[in-house]
Design a protein around this motif. Sequence first.
Motif, PDB file in Angstrom:
ATOM      1  N   LEU A   1       0.829  -1.205   0.000  1.00 47.45           N
ATOM      2  CA  LEU A   1       0.000   0.000   0.000  1.00 47.45           C
ATOM      3  C   LEU A   1       0.866   1.260   0.000  1.00 47.45           C
ATOM      4  O   LEU A   1       0.604   2.216  -0.738  1.00 47.45           O
ATOM      5  CB  LEU A   1      -0.925  -0.011   1.215  1.00 47.45           C
ATOM      6  CG  LEU A   1      -1.961   1.110   1.323  1.00 47.45           C
ATOM      7  CD1 LEU A   1      -2.944   1.047   0.165  1.00 47.45           C
ATOM      8  CD2 LEU A   1      -2.706   1.013   2.655  1.00 47.45           C
TER       9      LEU A   1
ATOM     10  N   ILE B   1      -7.233  -2.516  -5.142  1.00 46.10           N
ATOM     11  CA  ILE B   1      -6.870  -2.604  -3.731  1.00 46.10           C
ATOM     12  C   ILE B   1      -7.879  -3.511  -3.046  1.00 46.10           C
ATOM     13  O   ILE B   1      -9.076  -3.211  -3.030  1.00 46.10           O
ATOM     14  CB  ILE B   1      -6.852  -1.212  -3.078  1.00 46.10           C
ATOM     15  CG1 ILE B   1      -5.885  -0.287  -3.831  1.00 46.10           C
ATOM     16  CG2 ILE B   1      -6.451  -1.314  -1.608  1.00 46.10           C
ATOM     17  CD1 ILE B   1      -5.944   1.169  -3.383  1.00 46.10           C
TER      18      ILE B   1
ATOM     19  N   THR C   1      -3.011  -4.758  -4.564  1.00 46.74           N
ATOM     20  CA  THR C   1      -2.604  -4.453  -3.194  1.00 46.74           C
ATOM     21  C   THR C   1      -3.590  -5.088  -2.225  1.00 46.74           C
ATOM     22  O   THR C   1      -4.792  -5.133  -2.507  1.00 46.74           O
ATOM     23  CB  THR C   1      -2.572  -2.928  -2.984  1.00 46.74           C
ATOM     24  OG1 THR C   1      -1.615  -2.353  -3.873  1.00 46.74           O
ATOM     25  CG2 THR C   1      -2.212  -2.566  -1.555  1.00 46.74           C
TER      26      THR C   1
ATOM     27  N   PHE D   1      -5.973   1.010   5.163  1.00 48.03           N
ATOM     28  CA  PHE D   1      -6.293   1.716   3.926  1.00 48.03           C
ATOM     29  C   PHE D   1      -6.791   3.132   4.179  1.00 48.03           C
ATOM     30  O   PHE D   1      -6.376   4.078   3.503  1.00 48.03           O
ATOM     31  CB  PHE D   1      -7.337   0.928   3.128  1.00 48.03           C
ATOM     32  CG  PHE D   1      -7.944   1.697   1.997  1.00 48.03           C
ATOM     33  CD1 PHE D   1      -7.207   1.986   0.851  1.00 48.03           C
ATOM     34  CD2 PHE D   1      -9.253   2.173   2.072  1.00 48.03           C
ATOM     35  CE1 PHE D   1      -7.755   2.706  -0.201  1.00 48.03           C
ATOM     36  CE2 PHE D   1      -9.815   2.898   1.033  1.00 48.03           C
ATOM     37  CZ  PHE D   1      -9.058   3.169  -0.100  1.00 48.03           C
TER      38      PHE D   1
END
Length: 265
Positions: A107, A146, A173, A180
């Motif tokens: 990330l 993600i 990711t 996040f």
Amino acid sequence: MAREITGFSNPLVKRVRSLREKKYRKAEGLFLAEGLRILTEAREEGVLPEMLFHAGSTHPLALDLIDAIEAAGGDVIETTPDILSKISGKDNAQAVVGVYRDRLTPLAALDRTRADIWIVAQSLRDPGNLGTILRTGDAVGAGGLILIDDCVDPFSVESVRASMGALFTQSITQARWEEFLPWLRSGPGELIGTSLKATQDYQQPRYQSPSFLLVGNEAQGLPADYEAQCDLLVKMPMRGKADSLNAAVATAVMAYELLNQKRKQ
């Protein structure tokens, strides 16, 4: 130089076959991809497998791929169609199977400014949906996917197959929501969720860049506290009896709305 393996009990065949299971993929940091089209697209992205298994293919693309792998110091193994089927788990195995190093991007290493659109999926369960979302991301020029919380493995044989090569064009990711969200808020980015509770039509807002499109679990959608963190909640009109779209379909509709708006800017 290519070597030949014809025995089912060969240790390398057993090792590669084990990559069909998540625990072995995770332990080795490797995954399988099959089919000349997918492997050729990976090569076009500058990604070559560490090992290639083939059943004596003479297709020009296969021969080019073999040459490139050998030139890069990779391992090329000629084997039988039956062993390829054993490795891939399919009765009608493709002519080539590649073993690749996993492609996770941390990330913290993501450069959010390199794309206007990013797709964020929370607790996605279906490998077909994940692969289709990767294809959508490739089609709209998204920066990557993600995966939030406990999503299906993007490197499963089913996910890789469904991505049709997009696995090699999109960054992937994995992160927890609590990782996040602070990352997202540390820089520019608008978080957009879809919800039946929303009052805005999905074509009503003017979306900002970069846009982070948040997709929920297929059965339950987004948790309420995740929705509360979105900058925008929108909904798509449902004029039939169904109250929602398939997760991958809804992602595609939203992603193309984002793309079309950004094309007109």
